[in-house]
Design a protein around this motif. Structure first.
Motif, PDB file in Angstrom:
ATOM      1  N   PHE A  32       0.820  -1.196  -0.062  1.00 50.44           N
ATOM      2  CA  PHE A  32      -0.085   0.086  -0.009  1.00 50.44           C
ATOM      3  C   PHE A  32       0.851   1.207  -0.095  1.00 50.44           C
ATOM      4  CE2 PHE A  32       1.061  -0.763   4.459  1.00 50.44           C
ATOM      5  CZ  PHE A  32       1.212   0.501   4.840  1.00 50.44           C
ATOM      6  N   ARG A  33       0.279   2.334  -0.469  1.00 45.80           N
ATOM      7  CA  ARG A  33       0.836   3.688  -0.153  1.00 45.80           C
ATOM      8  C   ARG A  33      -0.101   4.373   0.665  1.00 45.80           C
ATOM      9  NH1 ARG A  33       4.034   6.360  -5.145  1.00 45.80           N
ATOM     10  NH2 ARG A  33       4.258   7.916  -3.481  1.00 45.80           N
ATOM     11  N   LEU A  34       0.277   5.364   1.658  1.00 49.35           N
ATOM     12  CA  LEU A  34      -0.580   6.152   2.601  1.00 49.35           C
ATOM     13  C   LEU A  34      -0.113   7.345   2.389  1.00 49.35           C
ATOM     14  CD1 LEU A  34      -2.655   6.440   4.782  1.00 49.35           C
ATOM     15  CD2 LEU A  34      -1.147   5.771   6.507  1.00 49.35           C
ATOM     16  N   ILE A  35      -1.134   8.278   1.859  1.00 48.71           N
ATOM     17  CA  ILE A  35      -0.755   9.657   1.428  1.00 48.71           C
ATOM     18  C   ILE A  35      -1.542  10.658   2.186  1.00 48.71           C
ATOM     19  CG2 ILE A  35       0.452   9.131  -0.771  1.00 48.71           C
ATOM     20  CD1 ILE A  35      -2.256  10.191  -2.148  1.00 48.71           C
ATOM     21  N   ASP A  36      -1.052  11.787   2.494  1.00 45.18           N
ATOM     22  CA  ASP A  36      -1.837  12.825   3.257  1.00 45.18           C
ATOM     23  C   ASP A  36      -1.492  14.409   2.605  1.00 45.18           C
ATOM     24  OD1 ASP A  36      -2.799  14.832   5.274  1.00 45.18           O
ATOM     25  OD2 ASP A  36      -3.715  12.804   6.103  1.00 45.18           O
ATOM     26  N   GLY A  37      -2.239  14.991   2.286  1.00 47.08           N
ATOM     27  CA  GLY A  37      -1.925  16.490   1.834  1.00 47.08           C
ATOM     28  C   GLY A  37      -1.340  17.411   2.782  1.00 47.08           C
ATOM     29  N   LEU A  38      -1.594  17.003   4.154  1.00 45.28           N
ATOM     30  CA  LEU A  38      -0.969  17.819   4.923  1.00 45.28           C
ATOM     31  C   LEU A  38       0.632  17.681   5.126  1.00 45.28           C
ATOM     32  CD1 LEU A  38      -3.389  17.107   7.961  1.00 45.28           C
ATOM     33  CD2 LEU A  38      -3.570  19.287   6.443  1.00 45.28           C
ATOM     34  N   ASP A  39       1.316  18.777   5.533  1.00 48.75           N
ATOM     35  CA  ASP A  39       2.703  18.794   5.535  1.00 48.75           C
ATOM     36  C   ASP A  39       3.182  17.662   6.859  1.00 48.75           C
ATOM     37  OD1 ASP A  39       2.741  20.428   3.489  1.00 48.75           O
ATOM     38  OD2 ASP A  39       2.789  22.355   5.062  1.00 48.75           O
ATOM     39  N   GLY A  40       2.159  17.622   7.514  1.00 52.41           N
ATOM     40  CA  GLY A  40       2.757  16.950   8.900  1.00 52.41           C
ATOM     41  C   GLY A  40       1.430  16.102   9.647  1.00 52.41           C
ATOM     42  N   PRO A  41       1.648  15.424  10.661  1.00 49.74           N
ATOM     43  CA  PRO A  41       0.600  14.918  11.389  1.00 49.74           C
ATOM     44  C   PRO A  41      -0.442  15.763  12.140  1.00 49.74           C
ATOM     45  CG  PRO A  41       2.636  13.541  11.841  1.00 49.74           C
ATOM     46  CD  PRO A  41       2.968  14.953  11.391  1.00 49.74           C
ATOM     47  N   PHE A  42      -1.779  15.498  12.053  1.00 46.07           N
ATOM     48  CA  PHE A  42      -2.510  16.345  12.708  1.00 46.07           C
ATOM     49  C   PHE A  42      -2.097  16.521  14.115  1.00 46.07           C
ATOM     50  CE2 PHE A  42      -6.672  16.275  15.479  1.00 46.07           C
ATOM     51  CZ  PHE A  42      -7.119  17.489  14.901  1.00 46.07           C
ATOM     52  N   GLN A  43      -2.425  17.777  14.946  1.00 47.41           N
ATOM     53  CA  GLN A  43      -1.821  17.866  16.191  1.00 47.41           C
ATOM     54  C   GLN A  43      -2.985  18.390  17.398  1.00 47.41           C
ATOM     55  OE1 GLN A  43       1.319  17.555  17.186  1.00 47.41           O
ATOM     56  NE2 GLN A  43       1.716  17.001  14.977  1.00 47.41           N
ATOM     57  N   GLY A  44      -4.285  18.045  16.861  1.00 46.14           N
ATOM     58  CA  GLY A  44      -5.182  18.657  17.988  1.00 46.14           C
ATOM     59  C   GLY A  44      -5.689  17.396  18.437  1.00 46.14           C
ATOM     60  N   SER A  45      -6.436  17.481  19.665  1.00 44.22           N
ATOM     61  CA  SER A  45      -7.089  16.510  20.496  1.00 44.22           C
ATOM     62  C   SER A  45      -8.211  16.033  20.112  1.00 44.22           C
ATOM     63  CB  SER A  45      -7.096  16.978  21.968  1.00 44.22           C
ATOM     64  OG  SER A  45      -8.002  18.060  22.307  1.00 44.22           O
ATOM     65  N   ARG A  46      -9.038  16.351  18.861  1.00 42.04           N
ATOM     66  CA  ARG A  46     -10.630  16.701  18.606  1.00 42.04           C
ATOM     67  C   ARG A  46     -10.862  15.270  19.130  1.00 42.04           C
ATOM     68  NH1 ARG A  46     -10.200  17.336  13.172  1.00 42.04           N
ATOM     69  NH2 ARG A  46     -10.846  19.891  13.390  1.00 42.04           N
ATOM     70  N   GLY A  47     -10.744  13.856  18.403  1.00 44.20           N
ATOM     71  CA  GLY A  47     -11.515  12.886  18.867  1.00 44.20           C
ATOM     72  C   GLY A  47     -10.618  12.348  19.879  1.00 44.20           C
ATOM     73  N   LYS A  48     -11.220  12.385  21.189  1.00 46.16           N
ATOM     74  CA  LYS A  48     -10.326  11.996  22.191  1.00 46.16           C
ATOM     75  C   LYS A  48     -10.817  10.650  23.106  1.00 46.16           C
ATOM     76  CE  LYS A  48     -12.533  15.338  25.650  1.00 46.16           C
ATOM     77  NZ  LYS A  48     -13.586  16.127  24.669  1.00 46.16           N
ATOM     78  N   GLY A  49     -12.242  10.401  22.726  1.00 47.19           N
ATOM     79  CA  GLY A  49     -12.633   9.319  23.210  1.00 47.19           C
ATOM     80  C   GLY A  49     -12.449   8.053  22.650  1.00 47.19           C
ATOM     81  N   ILE A  50     -11.667   7.000  23.269  1.00 46.68           N
ATOM     82  CA  ILE A  50     -11.648   5.586  22.741  1.00 46.68           C
ATOM     83  C   ILE A  50     -12.551   4.465  23.337  1.00 46.68           C
ATOM     84  CG2 ILE A  50      -9.902   3.677  22.292  1.00 46.68           C
ATOM     85  CD1 ILE A  50      -9.301   6.167  20.753  1.00 46.68           C
ATOM     86  N   GLN A  51     -13.397   4.194  22.765  1.00 43.08           N
ATOM     87  CA  GLN A  51     -14.661   3.203  23.346  1.00 43.08           C
ATOM     88  C   GLN A  51     -14.147   1.886  23.401  1.00 43.08           C
ATOM     89  OE1 GLN A  51     -17.022   4.347  24.545  1.00 43.08           O
ATOM     90  NE2 GLN A  51     -17.060   6.373  23.507  1.00 43.08           N
ATOM     91  N   PRO A  52     -14.759   0.827  24.359  1.00 41.42           N
ATOM     92  CA  PRO A  52     -14.224  -0.274  24.649  1.00 41.42           C
ATOM     93  C   PRO A  52     -14.278  -1.296  23.343  1.00 41.42           C
ATOM     94  CG  PRO A  52     -15.500   0.403  26.426  1.00 41.42           C
ATOM     95  CD  PRO A  52     -15.638   1.626  25.395  1.00 41.42           C
ATOM     96  N   ARG A  53     -14.996  -1.291  22.517  1.00 43.77           N
ATOM     97  CA  ARG A  53     -14.820  -2.081  21.249  1.00 43.77           C
ATOM     98  C   ARG A  53     -13.442  -1.713  20.644  1.00 43.77           C
ATOM     99  NH1 ARG A  53     -14.210  -6.663  19.064  1.00 43.77           N
ATOM    100  NH2 ARG A  53     -14.437  -6.688  16.963  1.00 43.77           N
TER     101      ARG A  53
END
Length: 497
Positions: A32-53
């Motif tokens: 695979f190739r994994l591409i992203d138009g951003l210059d670097g990784p996202f740096q925000g906390s936006r999706g902060k809840g990780i559910q049990p599943r």
């Protein structure tokens, strides 16, 4: 697979969905190739809840302990009254783990940390994320997708068997496919920001003016640092000043006590909440996952989790078809995942309405442990042999004991890219020849494992197929070897003895 392919899969977008898919494909040997138009990784906390599943998914992908170490349990909430008093409450249900449900409480993990863990895992498996590389155009000739990408090396043309749009709510891939994205704007605009502040302790999640949409504001302490996530609804119109001075003025306008001082802003965003669901998740050799396929309000902590589980559902199916399984298997991705997202939109929108009135509580309904695929074409019929667990259900964990005397978790046996066949009874009852891609586990009788509490619900002689993503595929009796072989022919590459 075509011999002129540059890569098996091109993933567009390196958020949680794209990263999860890349991890799953990498461990299965899919290129695979994994591409992203951003210059670097996202740096925000936006999706902060990780559910049990999702924690169960991350355990299978080999990262659950790293995710847990990067986060914490949710703190209690301190809800302040207009008179200056407060009440400490726990918005999330607190439950101890059990043998069948090893994770029963959500974790608080800032999104940038979750994604960093997944990026590290991709590197360990031999892959990488290509930042600053943008999808310019693509087509589909029936045998493969052909994409043009632009990066520091100029324009490249990539021929791939499948192209995956994991590029968010404004997905270029979805729009290029002309896939409709119906739904509605929910009439709520909000600020979310990661800020350093003085004036609040870090033991609780502080909520002020609950129920007043014009003045609500909250400060959630993010783990392992001195940053808080600020959340607050704002007016639908006008420009939001997200600078240190702008956020200081915003806080001062809503609060008189305690005196809170903003020292730094790490990341901030103003956004309008929507609930939308793509009409289709697949067009030919192109698929949509994550926010490209569905967007939710943040209430309930469902968005990132639903996105991760989209990728987890699709990954094993892509690998199977690339290895020779019937291509129709890929149609089950939309069949199974789109109804789940539709349900999550309804849940999140309902929780948003409660939040408007300051009375939101989040319980088991957000944990995603009870979601499944009953009625899917991969979950044929109901079984009379099984005790409550049906085809399409999440397979619960269980504590077993090996014939050599050592304890074993069922999830340790399920972990990995394979199918698992659980056989109840003596080893001779299995009547199943070895087959690549299927691990046979015999339980009780003269089997390799003992199970004392009956939680698995296996009747003597029953054979239960568990999919690579941990859901029950089908159940068969001792005389149904032909039916089981036929089932496997629809989900695995051709059998070569």
């Amino acid at each position: 697979m075509q011999s002129d392919l540059n890569v098996d899969v091109l993933i567009v977008g390196a958020g949680a969905a794209g990263l999860t898919l890349a991890v799953d494909l990498a461990r299965r040997g899919v290129t695979f190739r994994l591409i992203d138009g951003l210059d670097g990784p996202f740096q925000g906390s936006r999706g902060k809840g990780i559910q049990p599943r999702t924690l169960e998914v991350f355990e299978d992908l080999g990262v659950v302990d790293r995710i847990a170490a990067a986060g914490s349990l949710y703190p209690p909430q301190r809800v302040y009254g207009l008179d200056g008093g407060f009440e400490d409450t726990q918005e999330f249900s607190i439950a101890a783990s059990t043998d069948s449900e090893p994770y029963r409480m959500p974790l608080l993990v800032p999104q940038f940390r979750t994604e960093a863990v997944l990026r590290d895992r991709i590197i360990e498996l031999g892959g990488r994320v290509e930042y600053g590389v943008e999808l310019v155009s693509f087509g589909d000739d029936g045998d493969a997708a052909v994409a043009s990408i632009a990066g520091t090396d100029g324009i490249q043309t990539i021929r791939c068997r499948y192209l995956i749009g994991a590029d968010g709510g404004r997905s270029f891939v979805r729009r290029a496919l002309s896939v409709e994205f119906p739904g509605k704007t929910l009439g709520v605009r909000a600020i979310v920001a990661d800020i350093e502040i003085d004036g609040l302790d870090r033991d609780v999640w502080h909520r002020f003016n609950a129920g007043d949409m014009a003045r609500q504001i909250s400060f959630c302490p993010l783990p392992h640092g001195d940053v808080f996530q600020l959340q607050a609804p704002i007016a639908l119109g006008g420009e939001a000043d997200l600078s240190v001075a702008g956020l200081q003025a915003f806080i001062d306008e809503r609060l008189s006590m305690p005196a809170i001082r903003v020292r730094a802003v790490h990341w901030a965003s103003a956004y309008v909440m929507n609930a939308r669901l793509a009409e289709h998740y697949r067009v030919g050799n192109v698929f949509l996952i994550g926010d490209a396929a569905h967007i939710h309000p943040p209430t309930g902590g469902q968005g990132l989790n639903t996105s991760v589980q989209d990728a987890y559902n699709l990954g094993w199916k892509l690998a199977a078809v690339l290895a020779g399984a019937p291509p129709v298997l890929l149609d089950t991705y939309e069949e199974e995942r789109r109804p789940v997202a539709a349900g999550m939109l309804g849940l999140a929108a309902g929780l948003l309405d409660k939040a408007r009135h300051g009375d939101m509580r989040r319980g088991r309904e957000v944990h995603q442990l009870d979601l499944g695929y009953r009625g899917s074409s991969l979950a044929p019929g109901m079984s009379e042999r099984t005790n409550g667990i049906q085809p399409g259900d999440r397979m619960p964990d269980s504590v077993l004991r090996g014939a050599a005397g050592q304890p074993r978790r069922l999830y340790d046996l399920l972990a990995g890219p394979h199918w698992t066949l659980l056989v109840a009874g003596d080893a001779g009852d299995a009547d199943v020849p070895p087959r690549a891609g299927v691990n046979v586990v015999t339980i009780d009788g003269d089997g390799q494992l003992r199970h004392d509490n009956g939680q698995l619900g296996l009747a003597k002689g029953e054979r239960r197929l568990v999919r690579p993503d941990g859901y029950v595929g089908a159940c068969f009796g001792p005389g149904e070897t032909h039916a089981m072989t036929d089932y496997l022919s629809h989900v695995l590459p051709p059998y070569r003895s």
